[in-house]
Design a protein around this motif. Structure first.
Motif, PDB file in Angstrom:
ATOM      1  N   GLY A   6     141.803 -55.098 -81.060  1.00 16.93           N
ATOM      2  CA  GLY A   6     140.435 -55.293 -80.617  1.00 16.93           C
ATOM      3  C   GLY A   6     140.298 -55.230 -79.108  1.00 16.93           C
ATOM      4  O   GLY A   6     139.351 -54.627 -78.581  1.00 16.93           O
ATOM      5  N   ILE A   7     141.235 -55.841 -78.384  1.00 13.38           N
ATOM      6  CA  ILE A   7     141.194 -55.794 -76.923  1.00 13.38           C
ATOM      7  C   ILE A   7     141.443 -54.371 -76.428  1.00 13.38           C
ATOM      8  O   ILE A   7     140.742 -53.864 -75.545  1.00 13.38           O
ATOM      9  N   ALA A   8     142.445 -53.696 -77.006  1.00 20.36           N
ATOM     10  CA  ALA A   8     142.754 -52.318 -76.591  1.00 20.36           C
ATOM     11  C   ALA A   8     141.561 -51.402 -76.819  1.00 20.36           C
ATOM     12  O   ALA A   8     141.289 -50.496 -76.011  1.00 20.36           O
ATOM     13  N   ALA A   9     140.815 -51.628 -77.901  1.00 15.67           N
ATOM     14  CA  ALA A   9     139.672 -50.771 -78.226  1.00 15.67           C
ATOM     15  C   ALA A   9     138.538 -50.908 -77.219  1.00 15.67           C
ATOM     16  O   ALA A   9     137.665 -50.032 -77.135  1.00 15.67           O
ATOM     17  N   LEU A  10     138.544 -51.981 -76.429  1.00 18.48           N
ATOM     18  CA  LEU A  10     137.492 -52.173 -75.424  1.00 18.48           C
ATOM     19  C   LEU A  10     137.621 -51.186 -74.264  1.00 18.48           C
ATOM     20  O   LEU A  10     136.676 -51.038 -73.481  1.00 18.48           O
ATOM     21  N   TYR A  11     138.763 -50.519 -74.164  1.00 19.66           N
ATOM     22  CA  TYR A  11     138.995 -49.637 -73.017  1.00 19.66           C
ATOM     23  C   TYR A  11     137.891 -48.585 -72.864  1.00 19.66           C
ATOM     24  O   TYR A  11     137.547 -48.198 -71.751  1.00 19.66           O
ATOM     25  N   GLY A  12     137.314 -48.134 -73.952  1.00 18.49           N
ATOM     26  CA  GLY A  12     136.284 -47.102 -73.880  1.00 18.49           C
ATOM     27  C   GLY A  12     134.880 -47.630 -73.666  1.00 18.49           C
ATOM     28  O   GLY A  12     133.929 -46.833 -73.577  1.00 18.49           O
ATOM     29  N   ASP A  13     134.710 -48.940 -73.566  1.00 15.61           N
ATOM     30  CA  ASP A  13     133.390 -49.549 -73.393  1.00 15.61           C
ATOM     31  C   ASP A  13     133.117 -49.751 -71.904  1.00 15.61           C
ATOM     32  O   ASP A  13     133.536 -50.748 -71.308  1.00 15.61           O
TER      33      ASP A  13
ATOM     34  N   ARG B  82     141.692 -50.407 -65.872  1.00 15.23           N
ATOM     35  CA  ARG B  82     140.310 -50.799 -65.662  1.00 15.23           C
ATOM     36  C   ARG B  82     140.240 -52.302 -65.396  1.00 15.23           C
ATOM     37  O   ARG B  82     140.924 -53.094 -66.055  1.00 15.23           O
ATOM     38  N   TYR B  83     139.402 -52.664 -64.418  1.00 14.86           N
ATOM     39  CA  TYR B  83     139.159 -54.074 -64.124  1.00 14.86           C
ATOM     40  C   TYR B  83     137.964 -54.566 -64.929  1.00 14.86           C
ATOM     41  O   TYR B  83     136.870 -54.004 -64.839  1.00 14.86           O
ATOM     42  N   PHE B  84     138.163 -55.631 -65.690  1.00 18.90           N
ATOM     43  CA  PHE B  84     137.055 -56.244 -66.407  1.00 18.90           C
ATOM     44  C   PHE B  84     136.012 -56.793 -65.427  1.00 18.90           C
ATOM     45  O   PHE B  84     136.338 -57.145 -64.286  1.00 18.90           O
ATOM     46  N   THR B  85     134.776 -56.898 -65.880  1.00 19.56           N
ATOM     47  CA  THR B  85     133.780 -57.675 -65.160  1.00 19.56           C
ATOM     48  C   THR B  85     134.104 -59.160 -65.360  1.00 19.56           C
ATOM     49  O   THR B  85     135.040 -59.521 -66.085  1.00 19.56           O
TER      50      THR B  85
ATOM     51  N   GLU C  35     130.693 -50.742 -70.142  1.00 18.00           N
ATOM     52  CA  GLU C  35     129.977 -51.929 -69.698  1.00 18.00           C
ATOM     53  C   GLU C  35     130.887 -53.129 -69.512  1.00 18.00           C
ATOM     54  O   GLU C  35     130.506 -54.109 -68.870  1.00 18.00           O
ATOM     55  N   ARG C  36     132.074 -53.057 -70.069  1.00 15.37           N
ATOM     56  CA  ARG C  36     133.023 -54.169 -69.953  1.00 15.37           C
ATOM     57  C   ARG C  36     133.745 -54.205 -68.609  1.00 15.37           C
ATOM     58  O   ARG C  36     134.393 -55.205 -68.280  1.00 15.37           O
ATOM     59  N   PHE C  37     133.654 -53.129 -67.832  1.00 16.47           N
ATOM     60  CA  PHE C  37     134.522 -52.981 -66.668  1.00 16.47           C
ATOM     61  C   PHE C  37     133.723 -52.733 -65.388  1.00 16.47           C
ATOM     62  O   PHE C  37     132.687 -52.070 -65.412  1.00 16.47           O
TER      63      PHE C  37
END
Length: 245
Positions: free
Chosen positions: A48-55, A76-79, A57-59
């Motif tokens: 689930g965390i790895a799948a966030l890489y393409g989102d 990528r740096y998270f917000t 808005e998260r970064f």
């Protein structure tokens, strides 16, 4: 009916981090500058965390390592709006690592500016102009690697950080070992490599560790990086306990 003699596995991330043997962790960090912290995330949470890489808005930012000659691949740096597992892990690790950080500062004769809570420490970072999230999601494909470096983003630095493997070595990727080198006085540098299993965490020094010497303690500079990924895709989560400029 038989009753299990094994203690129940802690149910939350906070409980799992709190269950880590701090004495053993501190001893490993003192000796090697890094220490395994065991499995903390399930494969489902890792994916689930790895799948966030393409989102997007998260970064807040994406870094192309080849462009800056950091290696090859992207991170990528998270917000500041961190995903729940990332936020919970970071908040749980800070009190675990704080006594070790303070002990290291005492040995090296340095200030120990870290308050009892992560919230207060991050507020100090922001007041000093370090107000950007430094939590990292990294992705490496075939041929990618990360040059040896230190994650120091300003004057305020927490001396320990954490990396968590999100993919399974040997199945999802090959190569991509976590590397560390230690610069030793009047001697060749010493290196080590660690294969990060899926869901497992590794605690390591941000920039140096205390090394015993004839005149007491000295700082042993250390750097970390990632060896070349030979096949597949490797994701990791990086937890840093100071923010960036």
């Amino acid at each position: 009916m038989t009753r299990s003699t094994h203690p129940p596995r802690p149910s939350t991330l906070t409980d799992r981090v709190a269950a880590i043997d701090r004495t053993a962790l501190a001893a490993e960090l003192d000796e090697h500058g890094s220490a395994p912290a065991g499995r903390l995330l399930t494969p489902e949470v890792c994916r689930g965390i790895a799948a966030l890489y393409g989102d997007d808005e998260r970064f807040r930012a994406t870094i192309d390592m080849a462009r800056y000659r950091f290696g090859s691949g992207r991170y990528r740096y998270f917000t500041h709006e961190l995903p729940d597992p990332v936020r919970e892990l970071r908040e749980a690790f800070y009190p675990l690592l704080l006594p070790i950080a303070r002990a290291w500062a005492d040995k090296l004769g340095r200030d120990a500016p870290w308050p009892d809570t992560l919230e207060e420490w991050i507020a100090r970072c922001h007041a000093a102009g370090q107000d950007k999230s430094a939590q990292i999601l990294l992705r490496y494909g075939p041929g990618d690697w990360n040059a040896l470096h230190q994650d120091v983003f300003g004057e305020l630095v927490f001396p320990l950080q954490v990396v968590v493997g999100l993919d399974a070595p040997g199945r999802d990727f090959t190569g991509g070992e976590f590397l560390m080198t230690e610069q030793r006085p009047r001697a060749q540098s010493r290196g080590s490599s660690t294969t990060l299993e899926q869901g497992h965490a590794l605690v390591f020094t941000t920039r140096d560790r205390p090394v015993a010497s004839r005149r007491g303690w000295s700082a042993g500079p250390m750097r970390h990086g990632v060896s070349t990924v030979r096949s597949g895709v490797r994701h990791t989560l990086g937890l840093v306990f100071h923010d960036a400029k």
